[in-house]
Scaffold this active site. Sequence first.
Site, short mmCIF file in Angstrom:
data_model
loop_
_atom_site.label_atom_id
_atom_site.label_comp_id
_atom_site.label_asym_id
_atom_site.label_seq_id
_atom_site.Cartn_x
_atom_site.Cartn_y
_atom_site.Cartn_z
CB ALA A 92 12.35 -5.72 -0.07
NE ARG A 104 11.90 1.35 8.70
CZ ARG A 104 10.72 0.10 9.06
NH1 ARG A 104 11.33 0.02 10.49
NH2 ARG A 104 10.62 -0.46 8.04
CB SER A 131 2.50 7.82 -7.66
OG SER A 131 2.02 9.38 -8.01
CB CYS A 157 30.49 29.13 13.33
SG CYS A 157 28.98 28.11 14.04
CB CYS A 201 25.98 29.51 10.69
SG CYS A 201 26.82 29.59 11.82
N GLY A 232 4.23 0.97 -1.39
CA GLY A 232 4.58 -0.30 -2.55
C GLY A 232 4.15 0.57 -4.08
CG LEU A 256 6.01 2.20 9.47
CD1 LEU A 256 5.19 2.95 8.68
CD2 LEU A 256 6.74 1.68 8.14
CD GLU A 289 31.79 26.12 11.81
OE1 GLU A 289 31.54 26.80 11.09
OE2 GLU A 289 30.91 25.18 12.91
#
Length: 369
Positions: free
Chosen positions: A158, A188, A302, A88, A79, A296, A208, A56
């Site tokens: 994958a 990523r 899990s 804002c 906000c 994995g 990574l 804004e």
Amino acid sequence: MSKTDKDIAFMRQAIALAQKGRGRTSPNPMVGCVLVKAGRVIARGWHRACGQDHAEIDALKKAGTASRGAEMYVTLEPCFHYGRTPPCVDAVIKAGVRRVVIGMVDPNPLTAGKSLRKLRRAGVEVCCGVCEDELLQLNAAFIKYMTTGLPFVTAKIAQTLDGRVACRGGDSKWITSDQTREKSRGKRFLFDAIVTGVNTVLMDNPRLDVNGKPLVKVVLDSSLRIPLKARLFDATADGQVILATTRKAPAALITSFRQRRVDVIVCPRTDSGVDLGWLLCLLGKRGLINILVEGGPKVIGSALKKGLVDRLHLYVAPKLLGDDQARGSVSGLMPAKISRAFPLRFLGVEQSFGDLFIEAEVLHVHRNC
């Protein structure tokens, strides 16, 4: 006030602007804003990064005095509170905007409808809920964090067409095409942190990394088996690697890593190792609200079993292993009946350089921290 076709059209422009902030605004939401006068766009704005002007304010600065009497289309309720920037909603009222069309109410309890009421009290016409379903998807991570305290978790897999991630001997290089792997690594950038298990580090020794953004790397390693020379430590800033371990890890190893300015977090332990739910709460408190899990089968299984995964990014190669002893993509769920299988909802399916990319939502009820 009811929404019109014109409102939907301008809101879609605001959504397109909000999307420019992908991967850059966290822990803030992505927000876009369009100012319209006499049916013509006079200014556009979007939130570029946490700490910078909100959408804004960006649009109002560009419009200047022309904003008086204009209509504002903004994807999220302005906000109400002081944070890194002033509220804002006060700037919108001061600018003399006559009508504000809002995509969705801010889930942050510090705002959550308060700005709508303040705008109306100031005589501003307000319409809310335009293109809301699209915006619930756009800012899913922000919404989940604001309502539960937990980060939004996406698990990446994958696999072959018959659901295998490696041969029985462990070979997994490579299931998908070079181009698909490059594309998946590029995704990523959308996340704040990437979580993997120590077995993935020991087997694949990944970096990574992602271009253009420092990514926090989190390794689940209950005994601290990760080698000091693992590639993910290369060219990383202090605190960019987090080792999530337990009291099972030798104290001397914990000290050794900390002396190398590696952030070691000693987590509660569960039967499967590090208490991932506890860890995710902690990551959320650090402002890491959008998490990618590249673990994995055991790590992903899990996380699914504990109700911690929100979305799946599944890359499927046109290959068959046909081996019952080959590693499956997810393990440890073991429902006794098909009716107890984990339900998913497809969000999108597309071809990816000879492979398939499937995005799916995991249907479950979140717990709070």
